[in-house]
Design an enzyme around this catalytic site. Structure first.
Site, PDB file in Angstrom:
ATOM      1  N   ARG A  26      -8.664   8.272 -16.905  1.00 51.36           N
ATOM      2  CA  ARG A  26      -9.944   8.734 -17.459  1.00 51.36           C
ATOM      3  C   ARG A  26      -9.869   8.883 -18.963  1.00 51.36           C
ATOM      4  O   ARG A  26     -10.828   8.550 -19.676  1.00 51.36           O
ATOM      5  CB  ARG A  26     -10.347  10.056 -16.786  1.00 51.36           C
ATOM      6  CG  ARG A  26     -10.830   9.849 -15.338  1.00 51.36           C
ATOM      7  CD  ARG A  26     -10.731  11.113 -14.534  1.00 51.36           C
ATOM      8  NE  ARG A  26     -11.324  10.998 -13.207  1.00 51.36           N
ATOM      9  CZ  ARG A  26     -10.735  10.411 -12.153  1.00 51.36           C
ATOM     10  NH1 ARG A  26      -9.554   9.864 -12.265  1.00 51.36           N
ATOM     11  NH2 ARG A  26     -11.354  10.367 -10.979  1.00 51.36           N
ATOM     12  N   GLN A 169     -13.246   8.498  -6.841  1.00 49.14           N
ATOM     13  CA  GLN A 169     -13.440   7.195  -7.498  1.00 49.14           C
ATOM     14  C   GLN A 169     -14.891   6.752  -7.394  1.00 49.14           C
ATOM     15  O   GLN A 169     -15.474   6.271  -8.369  1.00 49.14           O
ATOM     16  CB  GLN A 169     -12.501   6.153  -6.872  1.00 49.14           C
ATOM     17  CG  GLN A 169     -11.034   6.454  -7.195  1.00 49.14           C
ATOM     18  CD  GLN A 169     -10.058   5.509  -6.532  1.00 49.14           C
ATOM     19  OE1 GLN A 169     -10.456   4.662  -5.721  1.00 49.14           O
ATOM     20  NE2 GLN A 169      -8.790   5.631  -6.858  1.00 49.14           N
ATOM     21  N   ASP A 317      -3.638  12.374  -1.501  1.00 55.41           N
ATOM     22  CA  ASP A 317      -2.482  11.569  -1.914  1.00 55.41           C
ATOM     23  C   ASP A 317      -1.159  12.160  -1.418  1.00 55.41           C
ATOM     24  O   ASP A 317      -0.107  11.525  -1.547  1.00 55.41           O
ATOM     25  CB  ASP A 317      -2.456  11.419  -3.437  1.00 55.41           C
ATOM     26  CG  ASP A 317      -3.605  10.533  -3.917  1.00 55.41           C
ATOM     27  OD1 ASP A 317      -4.154   9.776  -3.097  1.00 55.41           O
ATOM     28  OD2 ASP A 317      -3.953  10.603  -5.107  1.00 55.41           O
ATOM     29  N   ARG A 348      -1.836   4.071   5.132  1.00 50.73           N
ATOM     30  CA  ARG A 348      -0.790   5.106   5.066  1.00 50.73           C
ATOM     31  C   ARG A 348      -0.579   5.807   6.410  1.00 50.73           C
ATOM     32  O   ARG A 348       0.496   6.350   6.654  1.00 50.73           O
ATOM     33  CB  ARG A 348      -1.114   6.117   3.959  1.00 50.73           C
ATOM     34  CG  ARG A 348      -0.891   5.503   2.583  1.00 50.73           C
ATOM     35  CD  ARG A 348      -1.171   6.452   1.445  1.00 50.73           C
ATOM     36  NE  ARG A 348      -0.759   5.828   0.187  1.00 50.73           N
ATOM     37  CZ  ARG A 348      -1.154   6.239  -1.012  1.00 50.73           C
ATOM     38  NH1 ARG A 348      -1.973   7.268  -1.124  1.00 50.73           N
ATOM     39  NH2 ARG A 348      -0.734   5.625  -2.102  1.00 50.73           N
TER      40      ARG A 348
HETATM   41  C1  S3P Z   1      -8.284   9.101  -7.454  1.00 52.20           C
HETATM   42  C2  S3P Z   1      -9.015   9.401  -6.332  1.00 52.20           C
HETATM   43  C3  S3P Z   1      -8.491   9.290  -4.952  1.00 52.20           C
HETATM   44  C4  S3P Z   1      -6.982   9.184  -4.932  1.00 52.20           C
HETATM   45  C5  S3P Z   1      -6.469   8.218  -5.957  1.00 52.20           C
HETATM   46  C6  S3P Z   1      -6.897   8.640  -7.359  1.00 52.20           C
HETATM   47  C7  S3P Z   1      -8.908   9.249  -8.777  1.00 52.20           C
HETATM   48  O1  S3P Z   1      -9.047   8.131  -4.357  1.00 52.20           O
HETATM   49  O2  S3P Z   1      -6.540   8.806  -3.657  1.00 52.20           O
HETATM   50  O3  S3P Z   1      -5.055   8.151  -5.902  1.00 52.20           O
HETATM   51  O4  S3P Z   1      -8.189   9.237  -9.796  1.00 52.20           O
HETATM   52  O5  S3P Z   1     -10.134   9.399  -8.840  1.00 52.20           O
HETATM   53  P1  S3P Z   1     -10.462   8.143  -3.580  1.00 52.20           P
HETATM   54  O6  S3P Z   1     -11.516   8.474  -4.552  1.00 52.20           O
HETATM   55  O7  S3P Z   1     -10.616   6.747  -3.037  1.00 52.20           O
HETATM   56  O8  S3P Z   1     -10.311   9.163  -2.479  1.00 52.20           O
END
Ligand code: S3P
Length: 430
Positions: A26, A169, A317, A348
């Site tokens: 970010r 995300q 995670d 996973r």
């Molecule tokens: C992340 C969001 C998560 C996470 C990924 C990093 C992020 O994914 O699993 O390792 O930095 O926004 P999801 O938004 O698909 O759950």
């Protein structure tokens, strides 16, 4: 690369885990949208955030790296990105491709995003749908399911969007596109996911209202403020050492300067319920986030727990390492509501079920999680990482408590988030 790991007698000492991956992505992307120079200290120099850095350079942003490895992003405003003259390779990084799609949805030019074999099998409809609703033109392979993505953006309008799954995300992609849209956008999640995007955009002067799981964003009238950030260290990387110190006999480990954002630390809550010995000290604020040191000692007896519902996004995670801990807990640990884990860097749920079974664990695969019964004596085995960094690291910790020797195949994938992982593990091992 193959990695051989033997049973450890104890883990002792202090480590500084690498910088937070989510915040690193970010920082470099958002700084590129500001007007002025941003300075980023303690960036995560690993493959995933480098995919984001290289993408922003391809979009014409001037990004300098100093001799002391600080990043200076000289950005010239929200509307100054340029059409890339090549396909953007997002590597293994879901965060890069999804957040970048949000930014590119607002650009009046064409971009094409792709990635490695794993990323090209990860679901993209979840971002294509809301971004196209806002007015973008995004196409993906196999009827908009997968990358490569072709994005022709521009002329967006705000939407009110109910996300079917909790995902930082997806939420971030929509919020980033909303910066370029006409009118307000609101996005609602079923459960709260990590909120680094909201915090960072607010610090740059963006108007965001947060009400339970709904975020309302107003497109900015003025340029976004550049920033100076020292990124705290990654809880998700620390988690492997937290688990290691809990499980290996006679251990005492301090993990320094870890980001303790409560949308990320569900694993700590669960470990405490299981009976782990964990203390937090030196609490402070850094980069708008709570940060502290974590002291972990060997747990005398762990008990099984049920993990489901709204805590799942807060430990998403940490699923692979939580599975390893559960093999040592008395009773049956149940993890549910976590089907999205099948769409991460690997499946996973399947990966941990197969590999921990090879080591002798009593683990049953469910559609949306696992059931693990312990405590169970693990045995060294030949195991596979599925080229997934978190699977490789979780199996490495399992190896520390397994009799004999464990060989992890394709172990070098830790480079995605934690290039120093094996080295740090060795410095603690007694
Ligand atoms: C992340 C969001 C998560 C996470 C990924 C990093 C992020 O994914 O699993 O390792 O930095 O926004 P999801 O938004 O698909 O759950």
């Amino acid at each position: 690369m193959e990695k051989v790991i033997r049973k450890a007698k104890a883990l002792k000492g202090q480590i500084t885990p690498p910088a937070d991956k989510s915040i690193s992505h970010r920082a470099v992307m958002f700084a590129s949208l500001a007007e002025g120079a941003s300075r980023i200290k303690n960036f995560l120099w690993a493959k995933d955030p480098l995919s984001s850095l290289n993408a922003m350079r391809l979009l014409g942003v001037d990004i300098q790296i100093t001799e002391t490895k600080e990043i200076i992003v000289n950005a010239t405003g929200l509307h100054s990105l340029k059409e890339p003259d090549n396909v953007i390779d997002c590597g293994n990084s879901g965060t890069t491709i999804r957040l970048l799609s949000g930014i590119l949805a607002g650009q009046p030019f064409l971009s094409i995003l792709t990635g490695d074999e794993s990323l090209r099998q990860r679901p993209m409809r979840r971002i294509i749908e809301p971004l196209n609703l806002m007015g973008a033109h995004i196409l993906g392979r196999d009827s908009n399911k997968f990358p490569p993505l072709v994005i022709k953006g521009g002329c967006l309008k705000g939407i009110n969007y109910n996300m079917p799954i909790a995902s930082a995300q997806v939420k971030s992609a929509i919020l980033l596109a909303a910066l370029f849209a006409e009118g307000e956008t609101s996005v609602t999640e079923p459960h709260k996911s990590r909120d680094h995007t909201e915090k960072m955009l607010k610090s740059m002067g963006v108007k965001l209202e947060i009400n339970n799981n709904t975020i309302k964003i107003t497109p900015p009238k003025y340029p976004l403020n550049p920033f100076d950030i020292t990124i705290p260290n990654d809880f998700s990387s620390a988690a492997f050492f937290i688990a290691g110190a809990c499980l290996v006999a006679d251990s005492e480990v301090v993990i320094k300067n870890v980001c303790l954002n409560e949308t990320r630390t569900g694993f700590l809550e669960v470990l405490k319920l299981m009976g782990a010995k964990i203390e937090i000290f030196n609490l402070k604020q850094q980069a708008g986030e709570p940060v502290g040191d974590i002291l972990v000692k060997t747990a005398s007896a762990l008990k099984a727990v049920t993990v489901q519902g709204e805590i799942i996004p807060k430990l998403i995670d940490e699923f692979p390492i939580l599975c390893v801990v559960a093999t040592q807990a008395e009773g049956t640990t149940v993890i549910r509501d976590a089907k999205d884990l099948r769409a991460k860097e690997s499946d996973r749920i399947r990966a941990m079920t197969i590999e921990l079974s090879k080591m002798g664990a009593d683990i049953k695969e469910l559609d949306d999680g696992v059931e693990i019964t312990g405590p169970c004596k693990l045995m060294g085995a030949q195991v596979y990482s599925y080229k997934d960094h978190r699977i490789a690291m979780a199996l490495s910790i399992a190896a520390l408590i397994a009799e004999g020797e464990t060989v992890i195949k394709d172990a070098d994938c830790v480079d995605i988030s934690f290039p120093e992982f094996y080295h740090l593990l060795e410095t603690l091992q007694r």
